[in-house]
Design a protein around this motif. Structure first.
Motif, PDB file in Angstrom:
ATOM      1  N   GLY A  57     -52.158   6.107  62.271  1.00 48.12           N
ATOM      2  CA  GLY A  57     -53.170   5.048  62.301  1.00 48.12           C
ATOM      3  C   GLY A  57     -53.656   4.775  63.712  1.00 48.12           C
ATOM      4  N   ASN A  58     -52.720   4.686  64.651  1.00 47.27           N
ATOM      5  CA  ASN A  58     -53.098   4.451  66.046  1.00 47.27           C
ATOM      6  C   ASN A  58     -53.907   5.615  66.599  1.00 47.27           C
ATOM      7  N   ALA A  59     -53.480   6.835  66.298  1.00 44.37           N
ATOM      8  CA  ALA A  59     -54.213   8.010  66.768  1.00 44.37           C
ATOM      9  C   ALA A  59     -55.614   8.047  66.159  1.00 44.37           C
ATOM     10  N   SER A  60     -55.738   7.643  64.909  1.00 50.66           N
ATOM     11  CA  SER A  60     -57.050   7.632  64.254  1.00 50.66           C
ATOM     12  C   SER A  60     -57.990   6.643  64.915  1.00 50.66           C
ATOM     13  N   TYR A  61     -57.474   5.460  65.264  1.00 50.82           N
ATOM     14  CA  TYR A  61     -58.318   4.490  65.962  1.00 50.82           C
ATOM     15  C   TYR A  61     -58.819   5.052  67.289  1.00 50.82           C
ATOM     16  N   ILE A  62     -57.930   5.709  68.018  1.00 51.64           N
ATOM     17  CA  ILE A  62     -58.310   6.263  69.317  1.00 51.64           C
ATOM     18  C   ILE A  62     -59.325   7.391  69.143  1.00 51.64           C
ATOM     19  N   ILE A  63     -59.109   8.235  68.140  1.00 50.25           N
ATOM     20  CA  ILE A  63     -60.036   9.345  67.905  1.00 50.25           C
ATOM     21  C   ILE A  63     -61.416   8.814  67.521  1.00 50.25           C
ATOM     22  N   ILE A  64     -61.475   7.774  66.714  1.00 50.43           N
ATOM     23  CA  ILE A  64     -62.768   7.185  66.358  1.00 50.43           C
ATOM     24  C   ILE A  64     -63.450   6.636  67.609  1.00 50.43           C
ATOM     25  N   GLY A  65     -62.673   6.020  68.497  1.00 51.04           N
ATOM     26  CA  GLY A  65     -63.232   5.540  69.755  1.00 51.04           C
ATOM     27  C   GLY A  65     -63.748   6.672  70.629  1.00 51.04           C
ATOM     28  N   VAL A  66     -62.996   7.770  70.695  1.00 44.41           N
ATOM     29  CA  VAL A  66     -63.429   8.928  71.484  1.00 44.41           C
ATOM     30  C   VAL A  66     -64.706   9.525  70.890  1.00 44.41           C
ATOM     31  N   GLU A  67     -64.775   9.621  69.582  1.00 39.30           N
ATOM     32  CA  GLU A  67     -65.994  10.126  68.939  1.00 39.30           C
ATOM     33  C   GLU A  67     -67.175   9.195  69.206  1.00 39.30           C
ATOM     34  N   PHE A  68     -66.919   7.903  69.288  1.00 33.60           N
ATOM     35  CA  PHE A  68     -67.983   6.954  69.611  1.00 33.60           C
ATOM     36  C   PHE A  68     -68.487   7.197  71.035  1.00 33.60           C
ATOM     37  N   ILE A  69     -67.568   7.468  71.962  1.00 32.91           N
ATOM     38  CA  ILE A  69     -67.962   7.798  73.336  1.00 32.91           C
ATOM     39  C   ILE A  69     -68.810   9.068  73.351  1.00 32.91           C
ATOM     40  N   LYS A  70     -68.387  10.077  72.582  1.00 33.94           N
ATOM     41  CA  LYS A  70     -69.156  11.320  72.515  1.00 33.94           C
ATOM     42  C   LYS A  70     -70.540  11.078  71.922  1.00 33.94           C
ATOM     43  N   MET A  71     -70.634  10.172  70.944  1.00 32.14           N
ATOM     44  CA  MET A  71     -71.931   9.859  70.353  1.00 32.14           C
ATOM     45  C   MET A  71     -72.842   9.205  71.390  1.00 32.14           C
ATOM     46  N   ILE A  72     -72.298   8.290  72.173  1.00 33.44           N
ATOM     47  CA  ILE A  72     -73.088   7.627  73.203  1.00 33.44           C
ATOM     48  C   ILE A  72     -73.544   8.628  74.263  1.00 33.44           C
ATOM     49  N   ALA A  73     -72.677   9.562  74.615  1.00 34.37           N
ATOM     50  CA  ALA A  73     -73.008  10.525  75.666  1.00 34.37           C
ATOM     51  C   ALA A  73     -73.971  11.600  75.202  1.00 34.37           C
ATOM     52  N   SER A  74     -73.929  11.973  73.928  1.00 30.22           N
ATOM     53  CA  SER A  74     -74.727  13.114  73.484  1.00 30.22           C
ATOM     54  C   SER A  74     -75.995  12.742  72.730  1.00 30.22           C
ATOM     55  N   HIS A  75     -76.061  11.565  72.132  1.00 31.04           N
ATOM     56  CA  HIS A  75     -77.233  11.123  71.361  1.00 31.04           C
ATOM     57  C   HIS A  75     -77.586  12.112  70.251  1.00 31.04           C
ATOM     58  N   LYS A  76     -76.586  12.522  69.467  1.00 30.03           N
ATOM     59  CA  LYS A  76     -76.830  13.484  68.394  1.00 30.03           C
ATOM     60  C   LYS A  76     -76.410  12.907  67.052  1.00 30.03           C
ATOM     61  N   VAL A  77     -77.104  13.326  66.013  1.00 27.09           N
ATOM     62  CA  VAL A  77     -76.806  12.876  64.652  1.00 27.09           C
ATOM     63  C   VAL A  77     -75.430  13.367  64.219  1.00 27.09           C
ATOM     64  N   GLU A  78     -75.042  14.558  64.659  1.00 27.52           N
ATOM     65  CA  GLU A  78     -73.738  15.114  64.276  1.00 27.52           C
ATOM     66  C   GLU A  78     -72.598  14.197  64.707  1.00 27.52           C
ATOM     67  N   SER A  79     -72.756  13.546  65.852  1.00 28.41           N
ATOM     68  CA  SER A  79     -71.709  12.641  66.329  1.00 28.41           C
ATOM     69  C   SER A  79     -71.566  11.432  65.413  1.00 28.41           C
ATOM     70  N   VAL A  80     -72.677  10.923  64.919  1.00 30.68           N
ATOM     71  CA  VAL A  80     -72.618   9.792  63.986  1.00 30.68           C
ATOM     72  C   VAL A  80     -71.920  10.211  62.697  1.00 30.68           C
ATOM     73  N   LEU A  81     -72.251  11.403  62.201  1.00 32.23           N
ATOM     74  CA  LEU A  81     -71.607  11.896  60.983  1.00 32.23           C
ATOM     75  C   LEU A  81     -70.108  12.107  61.206  1.00 32.23           C
ATOM     76  N   ASP A  82     -69.720  12.567  62.402  1.00 32.36           N
ATOM     77  CA  ASP A  82     -68.300  12.736  62.714  1.00 32.36           C
ATOM     78  C   ASP A  82     -67.571  11.402  62.682  1.00 32.36           C
ATOM     79  N   ILE A  83     -68.163  10.369  63.254  1.00 39.61           N
ATOM     80  CA  ILE A  83     -67.521   9.050  63.262  1.00 39.61           C
ATOM     81  C   ILE A  83     -67.330   8.533  61.845  1.00 39.61           C
ATOM     82  N   ILE A  84     -68.346   8.674  61.028  1.00 37.25           N
ATOM     83  CA  ILE A  84     -68.237   8.204  59.641  1.00 37.25           C
ATOM     84  C   ILE A  84     -67.172   8.999  58.889  1.00 37.25           C
ATOM     85  N   ALA A  85     -67.126  10.313  59.113  1.00 32.72           N
ATOM     86  CA  ALA A  85     -66.116  11.144  58.443  1.00 32.72           C
ATOM     87  C   ALA A  85     -64.713  10.750  58.877  1.00 32.72           C
TER      88      ALA A  85
END
Length: 135
Positions: A57-85
């Motif tokens: 659970g803790n690792a999942s929270y951190i991974i979602i946060g890291v994916e959010f950082i990647k979404m902010i840095a890349s501005h791509k739709v794939e990053s949003v889909l990754d966060i939701i997944a």
């Protein structure tokens, strides 16, 4: 001469952090697995399901946060889909859910894959993280 790109460096740092978290989850799996097998008491207390579930659970929270950082840095739709997944799969893996909730989560993830495959109009990348934007 390379131009310093804050978003590119942030994306690379997030990828490195993601690998580090993956290594930590691997170590958690090994330690909890040994705790179920070895009769050594400190390891045995780590081998229970609640410890493993809390670690995931803790690792999942951190991974979602890291994916959010990647979404902010890349501005791509794939990053949003990754966060939701990741958020959907985290709910199914970490929390105890009913079979109906599991079925709905699987349908949600399948819908995300459908969106990524058929409705995403962005051109496919040659290799993940190696676009000119991130170099």
């Amino acid at each position: 001469m390379k131009v310093f790109s804050v978003s590119g460096n942030l994306y690379k740092a997030a990828c490195i952090l993601e690998l580090f978290i993956g290594i930590c989850v691997l170590v958690l799996c090994i330690v909890c697995g040994l705790g179920m097998i070895v009769p050594f008491e400190p390891l045995h207390s780590l081998g229970n399901a609640k410890t493993f579930q809390a670690g995931l659970g803790n690792a999942s929270y951190i991974i979602i946060g890291v994916e959010f950082i990647k979404m902010i840095a890349s501005h791509k739709v794939e990053s949003v889909l990754d966060i939701i997944a990741f958020a959907l799969s985290r709910e199914m893996i970490v929390h105890e859910t009913t079979p109906l909730e599991n079925l709905l989560t699987v349908f949600g993830v399948a819908l995300l894959f459908f969106i990524r495959r058929f409705l995403n109009t962005a051109p496919p990348e040659k290799q993940a993280g190696t676009t000119a934007e991130h170099e």
